[in-house]
Design an enzyme around this catalytic site. Sequence first.
Site, short mmCIF file in Angstrom:
data_model
loop_
_atom_site.label_atom_id
_atom_site.label_comp_id
_atom_site.label_asym_id
_atom_site.label_seq_id
_atom_site.Cartn_x
_atom_site.Cartn_y
_atom_site.Cartn_z
N THR A 4 2.01 -0.86 -6.90
CA THR A 4 1.49 -0.04 -5.81
C THR A 4 0.53 0.97 -6.40
OG1 THR A 4 2.02 1.62 -4.14
CG2 THR A 4 3.58 1.38 -5.95
N GLY A 12 0.78 -1.22 0.00
CA GLY A 12 0.00 0.00 0.00
C GLY A 12 0.81 1.27 0.00
N ASP A 13 2.13 1.19 -0.20
CA ASP A 13 2.96 2.39 -0.23
C ASP A 13 4.16 2.11 -1.14
OD1 ASP A 13 4.39 4.85 0.55
OD2 ASP A 13 3.00 4.92 2.22
N ASP A 14 5.26 2.85 -0.95
CA ASP A 14 6.44 2.63 -1.79
C ASP A 14 6.91 1.18 -1.68
OD1 ASP A 14 6.50 5.36 -2.52
OD2 ASP A 14 7.67 5.84 -0.72
#
Length: 534
Positions: free
Chosen positions: A351, A318-320
């Site tokens: 992502t 859910g992020d980098d």
Amino acid sequence: MEISKKEETEEISQLYFQDSANQPACQYEVVKVKHMVSMIKNVDLTEFMKLGRTWSKNCDIKGNPDLSHMKRPSTLVEVLLVLALLSCSPWIVRSNTLCQQTNDEVRPHSVSITEFGAVGDGITLNTKAFQNAIFYLNSFADKGGAKLFVPAGRWLTGSFDLISHLTLWLDKDAVILGSINPEDWPVVDPLPSYGRGRELPGGRHKSLIFGRNLTDVIITGNNGTIDGQGSIWWSRFRKKTLDYTRPHLIELMNSTGVLISNLTFLNSPFWTIHPVYCSQVTVQKVAILAPLDSPNTDGIDPDSSDNVCIEDCYISTGDDLIAIKSGWDEYGIAYGRPCTNIIIHRIVGKTQTSAGIAIGSEMSGGVSEVHVEDIQFYDSYTAIRVKTSPGRGGYVRNIYVSNVTLANVDIAIRFTGLYGEHPDDAYDPDALPVIEKITIKDVVGENIKTAGLIEGIEGDNFVNVCLSNIVLNVTSNYPWNCSYVKGYSDLVLPEACEPLKERIFPEHCSDCYYLANQIQSSKSQHRGAWFMSW
């Protein structure tokens, strides 16, 4: 899967001489390339021809090149420009693995977690069993080290600490589960380079698997699983009911000689793998998964660390997916430990909210000598991103990204100079970052919304940003948006923005970090763009 030299030779032969219809047209182009290459010094003809092995895939059934979807340079000068770029510096053929081999010898002593009363039913809390087992194994640290074996089962636990000269080994069907009770994750001091918890002032919850001041640590297995069961933490974050910053799944501090491999990591409460103030770290052959809407579940975040190698990983979070960091504002400046000598090789992932490869935004100690090669991102928001802000100070320099394949990505390349987010009001707004010598080359992308959104800082231009051999199928009418940036480009489609339009060759090869200095012998289909673009 890597192909053998024999297989690759056969593949090239088939591509150039696929059938009698294709042979005349494609063979003609090969002969022309051979003639031009013969005029360029220090070019290995055999390796050069390997780069063109996708050429004849673009011959139509009549034996004519079908290049309608690619840019066709108008003159032979542009064809020669490609070859000249290749001669800016010597070629280096790299081996299959870029990671230095970390000690993975068999430990002379081994115990199973079951010998310490652990129960793998997914219900019994086994924190004491892990702690006791590792305490026992510490007596073998000076006797060649030891292995803690985790057999098949679901082993619920709170945070526990590792020791030096230890192998934590998870069997194929072994799952270490993070407790869903926050009290099983103790609160520890903030990192000195951050000055506080990343989310909240004060301390932070200790990671599920933690280590400090260690040497020779291996976390591996037969594709076992470490599951942080992060949903309770994500819920508290969204409801703003956290008391302290969420825990990582794995964090190692001030440690040397770390290997993390052959495992699956699931549902981290916060960043998944966080080596901070470490040296000689290898993360290899792991899968990292979390829901695409899970908050701040970064995959791998090297932080103020050096000699880090990340290779052969699949990451969907859910992020980098990978974020390179080095401290936050005045605390990172004062601590002064950069993140340097980072190799990232063969990464696949997606992502929907963040970037595949990110630098920053916490980069106040400096980030340099980052080499990223052979990466594929799909169904993602951003592919390559640099994040910084006034107040960060520090630098990002000597960054090399090549062999990038993208599909269904909103923004291919993004630099953000006004990212914001400060630990407190004591940061110095006049502490401006230095962003320079960033090379991105050999990129292909399908269904890309924006080629580049490159925004520097007024009065603090990002300089020597170099783009080479980039071909993107962009859906936007305005593919580039650039401000407060200066650099160079060659063979970029759609054509680069005005501040980057000046050509690299011949005057600016030396301004572009590592341009054309690394060519690998392994297959990379998009490298055929050099051939397909004329």
